[in-house]
Design a protein around this motif. Structure first.
Motif, PDB file in Angstrom:
ATOM      1  N   GLY A  73     -10.461  16.192   2.478  1.00 16.72           N
ATOM      2  CA  GLY A  73     -10.436  14.735   2.466  1.00 16.72           C
ATOM      3  C   GLY A  73     -11.749  14.125   2.045  1.00 16.72           C
ATOM      4  O   GLY A  73     -12.656  14.805   1.565  1.00 16.72           O
ATOM      5  N   ILE A  74     -11.839  12.853   2.267  1.00 18.39           N
ATOM      6  CA  ILE A  74     -13.009  12.076   1.874  1.00 18.39           C
ATOM      7  C   ILE A  74     -13.590  11.407   3.123  1.00 18.39           C
ATOM      8  O   ILE A  74     -12.846  10.925   3.976  1.00 18.39           O
ATOM      9  N   VAL A  75     -14.913  11.433   3.231  1.00 11.88           N
ATOM     10  CA  VAL A  75     -15.586  10.825   4.379  1.00 11.88           C
ATOM     11  C   VAL A  75     -15.442   9.310   4.279  1.00 11.88           C
ATOM     12  O   VAL A  75     -15.784   8.710   3.262  1.00 11.88           O
ATOM     13  N   THR A  76     -14.895   8.701   5.351  1.00 16.79           N
ATOM     14  CA  THR A  76     -14.670   7.250   5.344  1.00 16.79           C
ATOM     15  C   THR A  76     -15.580   6.495   6.302  1.00 16.79           C
ATOM     16  O   THR A  76     -15.740   5.287   6.172  1.00 16.79           O
ATOM     17  N   ALA A  77     -16.174   7.196   7.271  1.00 15.84           N
ATOM     18  CA  ALA A  77     -17.077   6.524   8.218  1.00 15.84           C
ATOM     19  C   ALA A  77     -17.991   7.551   8.868  1.00 15.84           C
ATOM     20  O   ALA A  77     -17.583   8.693   9.113  1.00 15.84           O
ATOM     21  N   ILE A  78     -19.231   7.132   9.129  1.00 18.23           N
ATOM     22  CA  ILE A  78     -20.194   7.955   9.865  1.00 18.23           C
ATOM     23  C   ILE A  78     -20.900   7.045  10.857  1.00 18.23           C
ATOM     24  O   ILE A  78     -21.467   6.026  10.473  1.00 18.23           O
ATOM     25  N   THR A  79     -20.838   7.419  12.143  1.00 18.19           N
ATOM     26  CA  THR A  79     -21.595   6.717  13.179  1.00 18.19           C
ATOM     27  C   THR A  79     -22.601   7.727  13.710  1.00 18.19           C
ATOM     28  O   THR A  79     -22.214   8.782  14.212  1.00 18.19           O
ATOM     29  N   MET A  80     -23.895   7.412  13.583  1.00 19.58           N
ATOM     30  CA  MET A  80     -24.905   8.418  13.877  1.00 19.58           C
ATOM     31  C   MET A  80     -26.061   7.804  14.654  1.00 19.58           C
ATOM     32  O   MET A  80     -26.503   6.700  14.357  1.00 19.58           O
ATOM     33  N   ASP A  81     -26.541   8.558  15.661  1.00 13.18           N
ATOM     34  CA  ASP A  81     -27.784   8.172  16.318  1.00 13.18           C
ATOM     35  C   ASP A  81     -28.788   9.285  16.053  1.00 13.18           C
ATOM     36  O   ASP A  81     -28.611  10.065  15.129  1.00 13.18           O
ATOM     37  N   THR A  82     -29.823   9.408  16.860  1.00 11.16           N
ATOM     38  CA  THR A  82     -30.857  10.404  16.586  1.00 11.16           C
ATOM     39  C   THR A  82     -30.405  11.834  16.852  1.00 11.16           C
ATOM     40  O   THR A  82     -30.938  12.775  16.281  1.00 11.16           O
ATOM     41  N   VAL A  83     -29.402  12.026  17.726  1.00 12.28           N
ATOM     42  CA  VAL A  83     -28.976  13.376  18.100  1.00 12.28           C
ATOM     43  C   VAL A  83     -27.572  13.715  17.609  1.00 12.28           C
ATOM     44  O   VAL A  83     -27.342  14.785  17.055  1.00 12.28           O
ATOM     45  N   MET A  84     -26.603  12.833  17.813  1.00 14.70           N
ATOM     46  CA  MET A  84     -25.197  13.131  17.527  1.00 14.70           C
ATOM     47  C   MET A  84     -24.617  12.168  16.495  1.00 14.70           C
ATOM     48  O   MET A  84     -25.134  11.074  16.304  1.00 14.70           O
ATOM     49  N   ALA A  85     -23.504  12.618  15.886  1.00 17.00           N
ATOM     50  CA  ALA A  85     -22.818  11.797  14.888  1.00 17.00           C
ATOM     51  C   ALA A  85     -21.312  11.970  15.021  1.00 17.00           C
ATOM     52  O   ALA A  85     -20.825  13.016  15.449  1.00 17.00           O
ATOM     53  N   GLN A  86     -20.605  10.922  14.660  1.00 15.40           N
ATOM     54  CA  GLN A  86     -19.146  10.960  14.551  1.00 15.40           C
ATOM     55  C   GLN A  86     -18.823  10.754  13.084  1.00 15.40           C
ATOM     56  O   GLN A  86     -19.242   9.778  12.478  1.00 15.40           O
ATOM     57  N   VAL A  87     -18.088  11.699  12.508  1.00 22.44           N
ATOM     58  CA  VAL A  87     -17.733  11.645  11.091  1.00 22.44           C
ATOM     59  C   VAL A  87     -16.224  11.545  10.983  1.00 22.44           C
ATOM     60  O   VAL A  87     -15.499  12.342  11.577  1.00 22.44           O
ATOM     61  N   GLU A  88     -15.741  10.564  10.218  1.00 22.55           N
ATOM     62  CA  GLU A  88     -14.311  10.377  10.010  1.00 22.55           C
ATOM     63  C   GLU A  88     -13.962  10.734   8.573  1.00 22.55           C
ATOM     64  O   GLU A  88     -14.667  10.346   7.648  1.00 22.55           O
ATOM     65  N   LEU A  89     -12.882  11.476   8.421  1.00 17.61           N
ATOM     66  CA  LEU A  89     -12.366  11.829   7.105  1.00 17.61           C
ATOM     67  C   LEU A  89     -10.931  11.333   6.983  1.00 17.61           C
ATOM     68  O   LEU A  89     -10.182  11.365   7.961  1.00 17.61           O
ATOM     69  N   GLN A  90     -10.571  10.873   5.791  1.00 20.16           N
ATOM     70  CA  GLN A  90      -9.184  10.557   5.489  1.00 20.16           C
ATOM     71  C   GLN A  90      -8.665  11.726   4.683  1.00 20.16           C
ATOM     72  O   GLN A  90      -9.102  11.974   3.561  1.00 20.16           O
ATOM     73  N   CYS A  91      -7.764  12.505   5.277  1.00 17.89           N
ATOM     74  CA  CYS A  91      -7.216  13.716   4.667  1.00 17.89           C
ATOM     75  C   CYS A  91      -5.752  13.466   4.371  1.00 17.89           C
ATOM     76  O   CYS A  91      -4.895  13.683   5.236  1.00 17.89           O
ATOM     77  N   GLY A  92      -5.481  12.959   3.172  1.00 18.26           N
ATOM     78  CA  GLY A  92      -4.124  12.527   2.865  1.00 18.26           C
ATOM     79  C   GLY A  92      -3.784  11.402   3.810  1.00 18.26           C
ATOM     80  O   GLY A  92      -4.571  10.479   3.998  1.00 18.26           O
ATOM     81  N   PRO A  93      -2.643  11.496   4.481  1.00 14.04           N
ATOM     82  CA  PRO A  93      -2.271  10.426   5.407  1.00 14.04           C
ATOM     83  C   PRO A  93      -2.914  10.574   6.785  1.00 14.04           C
ATOM     84  O   PRO A  93      -2.681   9.759   7.656  1.00 14.04           O
ATOM     85  N   HIS A  94      -3.757  11.606   6.963  1.00 14.55           N
ATOM     86  CA  HIS A  94      -4.313  11.889   8.285  1.00 14.55           C
ATOM     87  C   HIS A  94      -5.778  11.501   8.399  1.00 14.55           C
ATOM     88  O   HIS A  94      -6.580  11.803   7.525  1.00 14.55           O
ATOM     89  N   ARG A  95      -6.118  10.870   9.516  1.00 10.27           N
ATOM     90  CA  ARG A  95      -7.517  10.573   9.855  1.00 10.27           C
ATOM     91  C   ARG A  95      -7.986  11.685  10.784  1.00 10.27           C
ATOM     92  O   ARG A  95      -7.368  11.964  11.802  1.00 10.27           O
ATOM     93  N   VAL A  96      -9.085  12.349  10.397  1.00  6.12           N
ATOM     94  CA  VAL A  96      -9.647  13.425  11.202  1.00  6.12           C
ATOM     95  C   VAL A  96     -11.054  13.008  11.611  1.00  6.12           C
ATOM     96  O   VAL A  96     -11.842  12.552  10.782  1.00  6.12           O
TER      97      VAL A  96
END
Length: 134
Positions: A73-96
């Motif tokens: 899929g393609i990365v659609t969002a990244i929420t990141m601080d100094t230690v951890m991050a949340q990465v969202e991908l749109q994989c076809g019809p699925h959000r991972v």
């Protein structure tokens, strides 16, 4: 910034090259000439468009592994601080969604519009980028 040729954008969206060209010609998807003079779609614009569309492209990696759940899929969002991050991908019809270290996001070069593969084994989600070695 990540750019995708028309054929690459079509594969990620699960449509034909002609469909992407029609979307570009009709103003639904923005595209400009890349450094080679070929028509290309900006990764950020494609990420936003992919969220509104929804098929599964071929896995670009050739690494052998036991995990069977792989979503390209393609990365659609990244929420990141100094230690951890949340990465969202749109994989076809699925959000991972994957939680990983901020260091991993930087090492993988992840940004909105990047190509990624979500590899799921049990409760862990691992995001890979094709063709990159640490």
């Amino acid at each position: 910034m990540t750019q995708y040729r028309i054929s690459e954008a079509a594969e990620l969206l699960g449509v034909s090259d002609d469909t992407v060209r029609r979307w570009v010609d009709g103003g639904r998807l923005a595209a400009d000439a890349d450094a080679s003079g070929r028509l290309a779609v900006d990764g950020t614009a494609l990420a936003a468009f992919a969220v509104d569309q929804a098929s599964t492209p071929t896995d670009p990696s050739s690494v052998g592994r036991s995990a069977r759940n792989r979503f390209v899929g393609i990365v659609t969002a990244i929420t990141m601080d100094t230690v951890m991050a949340q990465v969202e991908l749109q994989c076809g019809p699925h959000r991972v969604v994957s939680l990983m270290s901020s260091e991993a996001v930087r090492e993988l070069g992840l940004e909105i519009g990047s190509l990624g593969v979500a590899v799921i084994k049990a409760t862990n989600v691992i995001v890979e980028t094709p063709g990159r070695m640490p």
